[in-house]
Design an enzyme around this catalytic site. Structure first.
Site, PDB file in Angstrom:
ATOM      1  N   ARG A  59      -8.737  18.345 -22.944  1.00  0.00           N
ATOM      2  CA  ARG A  59      -9.483  18.669 -24.150  1.00  0.00           C
ATOM      3  C   ARG A  59      -9.726  17.461 -25.037  1.00  0.00           C
ATOM      4  NH1 ARG A  59      -7.251  23.166 -22.845  1.00  0.00           N
ATOM      5  NH2 ARG A  59      -5.565  21.764 -22.423  1.00  0.00           N
ATOM      6  N   THR A  60      -8.652  16.762 -25.375  1.00  0.00           N
ATOM      7  CA  THR A  60      -8.777  15.694 -26.377  1.00  0.00           C
ATOM      8  C   THR A  60      -9.727  14.614 -25.886  1.00  0.00           C
ATOM      9  OG1 THR A  60      -6.535  16.188 -27.068  1.00  0.00           O
ATOM     10  CG2 THR A  60      -7.452  14.099 -27.810  1.00  0.00           C
ATOM     11  N   LYS A  87      -0.246  -3.236 -13.216  1.00  0.00           N
ATOM     12  CA  LYS A  87       0.164  -4.559 -12.690  1.00  0.00           C
ATOM     13  C   LYS A  87       1.115  -5.261 -13.651  1.00  0.00           C
ATOM     14  CE  LYS A  87      -4.299  -5.033 -10.404  1.00  0.00           C
ATOM     15  NZ  LYS A  87      -5.583  -5.735 -10.471  1.00  0.00           N
ATOM     16  N   ARG A 109      -4.354   7.250 -26.678  1.00  0.00           N
ATOM     17  CA  ARG A 109      -3.273   8.217 -26.428  1.00  0.00           C
ATOM     18  C   ARG A 109      -2.225   7.482 -25.615  1.00  0.00           C
ATOM     19  NH1 ARG A 109      -3.282  14.409 -24.369  1.00  0.00           N
ATOM     20  NH2 ARG A 109      -3.741  14.661 -26.570  1.00  0.00           N
ATOM     21  N   HIS A 137      -0.302  13.893 -33.736  1.00  0.00           N
ATOM     22  CA  HIS A 137      -1.592  14.137 -33.089  1.00  0.00           C
ATOM     23  C   HIS A 137      -2.550  14.551 -34.214  1.00  0.00           C
ATOM     24  CE1 HIS A 137      -4.569  15.164 -30.258  1.00  0.00           C
ATOM     25  NE2 HIS A 137      -3.934  16.032 -29.505  1.00  0.00           N
TER      26      HIS A 137
END
Ligand code: NCD
Length: 316
Positions: A59-60, A87, A109, A137
């Site tokens: 969703r986000t 890496k 995020r 959030h």
């Protein structure tokens, strides 16, 4: 109209009541764009937004991407699994390299609390927190507030019950901070093993009795058990969890008439919420998703230095 008082959107904690109203009013005004035949305005033309997702998201991520497209921004999607992070590159080096490409806004995020704050300090670009570990959030809380305000006409004085795995939920933290700031009465409820002992410091009333949380509530918000963040067994079994903390039609009878049910998703039907409740007409879960796009458009719009907008009519 005012503009946002900061360079970044990192947490609800840092937002004033006026900042929150500014984002909600602007989001309300921008909602209409998503119902047009041509869903695009030139507000962010020539601006570059990097979406930097180090954790899974449905969703986000899609909501930010649509918001950016509807504002005509140029977008770069950076997925951690396909990058030099695997890496051994540090977050800061990744960010400095991206910054060298002159983006205007970075949406991030990350599984570590504080990662967006670090980026915000180091980068000239505006940084938006799209979820940092178990911390905050903020855009989820803003879209939840937009959903409640547009359906109830206000936030002040409402009883809002947030139920589930409070400990591992960044949504619970951001929502509690926001709704409390805006004058709502916030209750949080969950098994004692899944509610932090100091949660009342964020402004919430705490109970482990679901009936007490739901009693007379205007809003019942259910949260998922964040199994991926739980390192021990916090509950005996999913079945027992539903018996004590699952939202059923019977339990909803304790809420106020016209109460709404919310869930930030992803939802686990039969674990924290009965399917019939998730699909009932008092469930506004998909309204949250729709409001997510408008809210993120508002955040990007305001962070790009534009003044806030006023909705054409008073929100209902
Ligand atoms: C939440 C998240 O990722 O914090 N989901 C979302 O953004 N809509 C909640 C969750 O994962 O349970």
């Amino acid at each position: 109209m005012a503009s946002l008082s900061q360079k970044d959107l990192l947490s609800i904690e840092q937002l004033s009541v006026d900042d929150i109203r500014l984002v909600l009013d602007t989001a309300e005004a921008l909602k209409e764009i998503s119902s047009r035949a041509v869903k695009k305005v030139p507000a962010l033309r020539g601006k570059t937004v990097i979406n930097l997702f180090f954790e899974p998201s449905t969703r986000t991520r899609s909501s930010f991407e649509l918001a950016e497209k509807r504002l005509s921004a140029d977008i770069l999607n950076f997925s951690a699994s396909a990058s030099s992070v695997t890496k051994g590159e540090t977050l800061l080096d990744t960010a400095r390299n991206l910054e060298a490409m002159s983006p205007d806004i970075i949406v991030i995020r990350h599984s570590s609390a504080g990662a967006p704050h670090l980026l915000g300090r180091e980068c000239r670009s505006s940084v938006v927190n799209a979820g940092d570990g178990m911390h905050e959030h903020p855009t989820q809380a803003l879209l939840d507030a937009l959903t409640v305000r547009s359906l109830k006409g206000r936030l002040e004085g409402l009883k809002i019950a947030i139920i589930g795995d409070i400990s591992h939920s960044r949504v619970a933290r951001s929502d509690t901070l926001l709704f409390h700031k805006m004058g709502a009465e916030v209750w949080v409820c969950g098994p004692p093993t899944l509610v932090p002992a100091d949660f009342h410091l964020l402004g919430a009333r705490v109970t482990s009795l679901m009936e007490e949380a739901i009693e007379g509530a205007d809003v019942v918000m259910m949260l998922r058990l964040q199994n991926e963040r739980q390192k021990e067994a916090f509950i005996p079994s999913a079945r027992e969890y539903f018996t004590l903390y699952g939202l059923s039609r019977e339990r909803m009878r304790g809420a106020r008439k016209n109460a709404i049910v919310m869930h930030p998703g992803p939802m686990n039907r039969g674990v924290e919420i009965e399917s019939e409740v998730a699909d009932a007409d008092y469930s506004v879960i998909l309204d949250q998703v729709a409001n997510g796009v408008a809210t993120r458009m508002a955040v990007l719009y305001l962070l790009s230095g534009k003044s806030g907008l006023k909705p054409a009519r008073k929100p209902r």
